[in-house]
Every structure is written in C-alpha cells, then in structure tokens.
Design an enzyme around this catalytic site. Structure first.
Site, PDB file in Angstrom:
ATOM      1  N   HIS A  35       0.851  -1.202   0.000  1.00 48.79           N
ATOM      2  CA  HIS A  35       0.000   0.000   0.000  1.00 48.79           C
ATOM      3  C   HIS A  35       0.887   1.252   0.000  1.00 48.79           C
ATOM      4  O   HIS A  35       0.571   2.253  -0.637  1.00 48.79           O
ATOM      5  CB  HIS A  35      -0.892   0.022   1.247  1.00 48.79           C
ATOM      6  N   LEU A 184       3.504  -9.165  -0.779  1.00 51.69           N
ATOM      7  CA  LEU A 184       2.938  -8.670   0.486  1.00 51.69           C
ATOM      8  C   LEU A 184       1.423  -8.708   0.387  1.00 51.69           C
ATOM      9  O   LEU A 184       0.846  -8.337  -0.628  1.00 51.69           O
ATOM     10  CB  LEU A 184       3.378  -7.229   0.754  1.00 51.69           C
TER      11      LEU A 184
HETATM   12  P1  AMP Z   1      -6.265  -4.287  -0.383  1.00 55.37           P
HETATM   13  O1  AMP Z   1      -6.112  -3.435   0.836  1.00 55.37           O
HETATM   14  O2  AMP Z   1      -5.627  -5.625  -0.262  1.00 55.37           O
HETATM   15  O3  AMP Z   1      -7.677  -4.310  -0.894  1.00 55.37           O
HETATM   16  O4  AMP Z   1      -5.410  -3.575  -1.506  1.00 55.37           O
HETATM   17  C1  AMP Z   1      -5.548  -2.214  -1.792  1.00 55.37           C
HETATM   18  C2  AMP Z   1      -4.682  -1.873  -2.969  1.00 55.37           C
HETATM   19  O5  AMP Z   1      -3.331  -2.201  -2.682  1.00 55.37           O
HETATM   20  C3  AMP Z   1      -5.057  -2.664  -4.244  1.00 55.37           C
HETATM   21  O6  AMP Z   1      -4.933  -1.813  -5.378  1.00 55.37           O
HETATM   22  C4  AMP Z   1      -4.016  -3.763  -4.261  1.00 55.37           C
HETATM   23  O7  AMP Z   1      -3.756  -4.265  -5.544  1.00 55.37           O
HETATM   24  C5  AMP Z   1      -2.808  -3.043  -3.697  1.00 55.37           C
HETATM   25  N1  AMP Z   1      -1.846  -3.991  -3.136  1.00 55.37           N
HETATM   26  C6  AMP Z   1      -2.071  -4.975  -2.220  1.00 55.37           C
HETATM   27  N2  AMP Z   1      -0.942  -5.683  -1.982  1.00 55.37           N
HETATM   28  C7  AMP Z   1       0.025  -5.137  -2.763  1.00 55.37           C
HETATM   29  C8  AMP Z   1       1.413  -5.416  -2.986  1.00 55.37           C
HETATM   30  N3  AMP Z   1       2.041  -6.414  -2.370  1.00 55.37           N
HETATM   31  N4  AMP Z   1       2.092  -4.641  -3.864  1.00 55.37           N
HETATM   32  C9  AMP Z   1       1.474  -3.625  -4.526  1.00 55.37           C
HETATM   33  N5  AMP Z   1       0.162  -3.311  -4.353  1.00 55.37           N
HETATM   34  C10 AMP Z   1      -0.551  -4.057  -3.499  1.00 55.37           C
END
Ligand code: AMP
Length: 300
Positions: A35, A184
């Site tokens: 994030h 991650l």
């Molecule tokens: P989430 O909180 O898991 O719904 O993710 C929120 C945003 O963060 C989404 O656009 C995900 O694709 C991105 N995201 C989650 N994990 C990663 C990561 N390891 N690397 C890059 N972006 C991520």
C-alpha cells in the site's frame, strides 16, 4: 492529515473544486509496504493524496474470511500520517450501505468477472466494483492508484472507468514482495511458520512457467503442459490450487497483445494467496531469481 468517516464530511473537503489536485488510493486497511508503494506513487502524481480504508463486506464470499480480515485502523492511520497522506476516508459499513432495501449493485461484464478468481469467489467482483463506484462518486480524484497484484480487479476497474467515461487516470504499481518473493498481503499474517516457508513457491512457479513458455517460443500448444507441471509441483508442496493460467495482458483489447501474464491462486491451509507475473516484468531480486533458474534449493 484529515480523517473523515462520513460522506458528508468528505464532501466538505471540496474535492470537487480541484479533482486534478488529488490522487486516490483505495484500500481495505492493514496497510503494508505494498500500500505504501501506491501512496508514494500517488504523491508523485498529484498535489494531494487521499486513502480510503474500508473492509467491504460485499466483496467477501465467505463470512469467515470477512470476520478474520485484519482490522488495524490505529496503526493504519499512523502509517498514513508517516507517509504524509493528506486525507483518509474510513467509513463504517452503515455509512457505505445505509439502506439494505435500496442498495444498488454494479454488475461487471461476465467475460471479465467470471474467469480466474471470479470462478471461485462468486459475487466478489460485483461487490468490489460496487464499492469502488461509490468511492469514485464520493472522491472525484483525477488519479486512481491500484496494485498489479490484484490484476483482475485492476482490469475490471479500468473497464468500468472506460465504460462510464469517468475523467480518471488509472495508474498501476508493480507488486511489492518480501525478499523471498512472496507478494505482500494482509492475509499473509494468517500463515503458520511452515506455510510461510512454502508460500514463495507460488512466485517461483510463475517464474518457472514463464521461462518454460519463453523457451517454447510462446507456442500456444505448450501452455497446457507447462501450467499442469507447475500445478502439480505446487499441489505436491501442499497448496490447494484454484488456477494456474496464462492470459493476454489486456482483456479489453480485441487483438491479442504480444505480452501475456501468468496468474495463480491457491490455498495454503486456511489462507488464500494470489500472485501473477507479466512477460514483460523484468524486475526481481537477482539472487533469488538466479536460484530459481538454476533450480537450487528447489526441494519440491
Ligand atoms: P487491499 O487493501 O488488499 O484491498 O489492496 C488495496 C490496494 O493495494 C489494491 O490496489 C491492491 O492491488 C494493492 N496492493 C495490495 N498488496 C500489494 C502489494 N504487495 N504490492 C502492490 N500493491 C498491493
């Protein structure tokens, strides 16, 4: 940093007067360096950065997963503060879905939402795009920053923005990984120490499949056996695999683009993991990749 919990408060921010100044990063919280990379990108693209933190019940197809989803708001706010985020929107479920009877649902196109994860998580992408459509209404930023880790989600959000002709530019950020290659994810904390050791095998499988397909000069006939071989390795190692597949990078384009993407999803015990690797992604921690290519340390 301003913290908003209601839509009315958020609107007082007067984003509408200068959407071009804002970049928006939607999240479900439990923020980590993945994030963080999105936030850093947002900050280089616009004067202000707004982050939403909302665990969206509509996109969970298993009650248990929703209940167990890590909620760490205090730490998340501190992290945002540290990264100099300008505003955070962290509403309650009641604020986002105030009226069950009058709830509108957004339906993504079948060909985007019923492949890959959509086959195994009924209603997930519908729930995801429904909340994204609400958030984009409330937060009219001109830039939306998303992660490539959730590749299918990225495709669906891009298609939605295109179809509704929203004046929003989507920027995607490559997946941030642990040193051993594991992407991650907020769900990683549910892995037992033993599962945590096995988890990077997913990324290794993607690398191996990509190398094999390149070696086969991208001959379509080779795809199935390559995927099957990696699937069977992962199953032997203890994964319950949902899919191991190869797609063109843009599901939207009529003509197949040159570059493709390998995608995998599977369970380690109670934890669902996803990952992907683009043909044209050449970033990687060098020693780790070398090990894979030489097949050292590969007991599975
Ligand atoms: P989430 O909180 O898991 O719904 O993710 C929120 C945003 O963060 C989404 O656009 C995900 O694709 C991105 N995201 C989650 N994990 C990663 C990561 N390891 N690397 C890059 N972006 C991520």
């Amino acid at each position: 940093m301003e913290i908003f919990t209601s839509v009315a408060e958020l609107q007082s921010l007067n984003l509408r007067q200068a959407p071009e100044d804002w970049a928006f990063v939607p999240t479900m919280g439990n923020l980590h360096a993945g994030h963080g990379a999105l936030i850093s990108k947002a900050k280089t693209q616009a004067r202000h950065c707004i982050v939403s933190i909302f665990v969206n019940p509509l996109q969970f197809n298993q009650q248990e997963d929703l209940t167990n989803y890590p909620r760490t708001l205090e730490a998340d706010l501190a992290y945002c503060e540290k990264l100099k985020v300008d505003a955070v929107f962290c509403p309650t479920v009641q604020e986002v879905y105030p009226n069950e009877k009058n709830k509108f649902i957004v339906q993504p196109p079948h060909h985007l939402s019923h492949i890959l994860c959509g086959q195994f998580r009924p209603g997930h992408f519908q729930g995801m795009i429904t909340v994204v459509s609400k958030l984009l209404n409330w937060i009219p930023a001109s830039i939306l920053v998303l992660g490539e880790k959730d590749w299918q989600q990225l495709q669906i959000i891009k298609a939605y923005i295109e179809d509704f002709r929203l004046p929003i530019k989507v920027l995607s950020v490559p997946t941030v990984r642990e040193n051993d290659g594991l992407a991650l994810s907020s769900r990683n904390r549910h892995l037992s120490p033993q599962e945590r050791k096995l988890a990077p095998l997913l990324y290794r499988g993607l690398w191996r499949a990509r190398a094999a397909f390149q070696a086969a000069t991208f001959a379509i006939e080779a795809l199935e056996s390559i995927a099957l071989r990696e699937e069977s390795r992962l199953k032997k190692a203890g994964f319950m695999l949902e899919y191991f597949d190869y797609y063109p990078q843009s599901l939207q384009e009529a003509a197949a683009s040159e570059a493709g993407i390998w995608l995998v999803a599977g369970w380690l015990g109670q934890t669902r993991l996803i990952d992907n690797l683009r043909d044209d992604d050449h970033r990687a921690p060098t020693p780790f990749i070398k090990e894979i290519m030489e097949d050292k340390n590969d007991v599975h």
